[in-house]
Design a protein around this motif. Sequence first.
Motif, short mmCIF file in Angstrom:
data_model
loop_
_atom_site.label_atom_id
_atom_site.label_comp_id
_atom_site.label_asym_id
_atom_site.label_seq_id
_atom_site.Cartn_x
_atom_site.Cartn_y
_atom_site.Cartn_z
N GLY A 36 -62.18 16.90 -18.53
CA GLY A 36 -63.21 16.07 -18.99
C GLY A 36 -63.34 14.83 -18.50
O GLY A 36 -62.22 14.10 -18.31
N SER A 96 -67.38 14.44 -14.55
CA SER A 96 -68.59 14.20 -13.92
C SER A 96 -69.01 12.81 -13.76
O SER A 96 -69.60 12.41 -12.66
CB SER A 96 -69.81 14.74 -15.18
N ILE A 137 -74.38 19.08 -23.36
CA ILE A 137 -73.58 18.62 -22.09
C ILE A 137 -74.02 19.69 -21.13
O ILE A 137 -74.15 19.44 -19.80
CB ILE A 137 -71.89 18.66 -22.37
N ASN A 145 -75.42 18.27 -17.39
CA ASN A 145 -74.55 18.60 -16.28
C ASN A 145 -75.51 19.51 -15.31
O ASN A 145 -75.23 19.40 -14.41
CB ASN A 145 -73.17 19.24 -16.64
N ARG A 205 -76.76 16.49 -13.56
CA ARG A 205 -75.74 15.83 -12.53
C ARG A 205 -75.40 16.86 -11.33
O ARG A 205 -75.36 16.41 -10.24
CB ARG A 205 -74.62 15.53 -13.47
N ASP A 250 -62.94 20.11 -22.18
CA ASP A 250 -63.71 19.31 -23.27
C ASP A 250 -65.04 19.98 -23.58
O ASP A 250 -65.94 19.12 -24.27
CB ASP A 250 -63.73 17.92 -22.89
N VAL A 251 -65.19 21.04 -23.19
CA VAL A 251 -66.58 21.59 -23.49
C VAL A 251 -66.52 22.66 -24.52
O VAL A 251 -65.80 23.45 -24.37
CB VAL A 251 -67.20 22.23 -22.09
N SER A 269 -68.83 19.32 -14.65
CA SER A 269 -69.82 19.68 -13.89
C SER A 269 -69.54 20.93 -12.74
O SER A 269 -69.95 20.87 -11.58
CB SER A 269 -70.74 18.54 -13.13
O1 LIG Z 1 -67.25 15.28 -17.37
C1 LIG Z 1 -67.91 16.02 -17.94
O2 LIG Z 1 -68.98 16.59 -17.39
C2 LIG Z 1 -67.77 16.31 -19.39
O3 LIG Z 1 -66.87 15.56 -20.12
C3 LIG Z 1 -67.58 17.59 -19.72
O4 LIG Z 1 -66.47 18.12 -19.05
#
Ligand SMILES: O=C(O)[C@H](O)CO
Length: 453
Positions: free
Chosen positions: A140, A143, A172, A176, A179, A206-207, A217
């Motif tokens: 996590g 991104s 998220i 993403n 992103r 963390d998703v 992402s």
């Molecule tokens: O970095 C990220 O996109 C978030 O923490 C979800 O993993």
Amino acid sequence: MIDDRDALASTAAREVALDCLEAGIEAGHPRTVIRDAVTLEDETFRIAETTYDLKAYDDLVVLGGGNAAAHVAAALEEILGDRIDGGVVVTDDPVDTEHVEVREGDHPVPSERGVAGTRHLLEAADAATDETLVVTAITGGGSALMPAPAGELSLADLQATTDALLASGADIGEINAVRKHLSALKGGRLARRVAPATVISLLFSDVVGNDPSVIASGPVVPDESTFDDALAVLERDGIDAPAAVVDRLERGVAGEVSETPGPDDPAFEHVSTHVVADGMTVLEAAREAAAERGYEPLVLSSRIRGEAREAATTHVAIAEEVRATGNPVSPPAVLLSGGETTVTIRGDGTGGPNQEFATSAALELAAEHAGSGRDDDPNKITVAAIDTDGIDGVTDAAGALVDGTTVEDPDSARAALAENDVSPFLEARHALIRTGPTGTNLNDLRILVVEQS
Ligand SMILES: O=C(O)[C@H](O)CO
């Protein structure tokens, strides 16, 4: 691990809550997770049911990024030692490593040093051959920590878009999708850069729901989202993105920019993906800690989401039921939940979702206590809520620990919530939990200790 623990642990229930939090964080730390997930016997590297003969590869590199990526690299070095030839991870929580280069980036908004580190990571990816074994350390936060502006885009374009997306309330998956379509690495593009190397992708999720293409992402995961989806997120959420971003997405929709690689792309032929830790990893360890201390544990869900203060009301209501009727478990009990709640910003204060959860819970407990006609036990329900990475919102606290004694003046608690300014409120009541960066990032952990009448 928890700063000033003794000051927080003024009752037996608080002690239990803190023990559960610490057990959860320790179980989710990469050193624990990697030790359990991978083994090396002679030259055979094993992850889950898959084995790799290291003799078949010329070199082994570790690539990745995220809040916990350096800790993952260090844990891999403990197991693989000199068999690791090199690699690069980009993180905001660096630790010493021997073979893997640790570069610093920034989170939640990407920075110049993050771009520089990610360029270096992409160079290492480009150097991979069909005789390279790549182990990815993706966690996590990846991104923001691995920004690689695509095409003509600049870092400023990514920063402005990230700011707007984070303030928009988009989830998220939506954030993403955007992103991935602005990046040279996300949405499976890193898999293209390392192909034809063999890739073992280790993911710390963390998703909520563990979709690998959303975690950081999905740099080495096929992407099913499209330029259309990304543009739709901007339009639906009224996001005022920079012109260069809108232009790229529109050109993508028109077929003038290549789409992120999907499941049939040959880049994924040699990639295996393993979610080695998630919110449940943390919850199971916390559950065990509760049971060892004589409390009946009940995991409510690892997928709690929605507005933090509202989730708190529901959690307290369940705890009250446990206390009053023994449903769905008999006290003494510990209720546990994970997932990730959010805060809709209306005020201009300092705080985070776990601190808002705790403040709202404390307010409920104060109201319930006052209205119960049984003022003898304000400690009957104790509530702790933290972000497992140790950073709740943009504060230096992981979360907070509260009970029926925390809120003596409900109007101040309500005012703090109205202003999204719960951090100073909790600080003044010695309720903040501080851990510093924990080395992991597996969403939130909430513990409700319910004592017997
Ligand atoms: O970095 C990220 O996109 C978030 O923490 C979800 O993993």
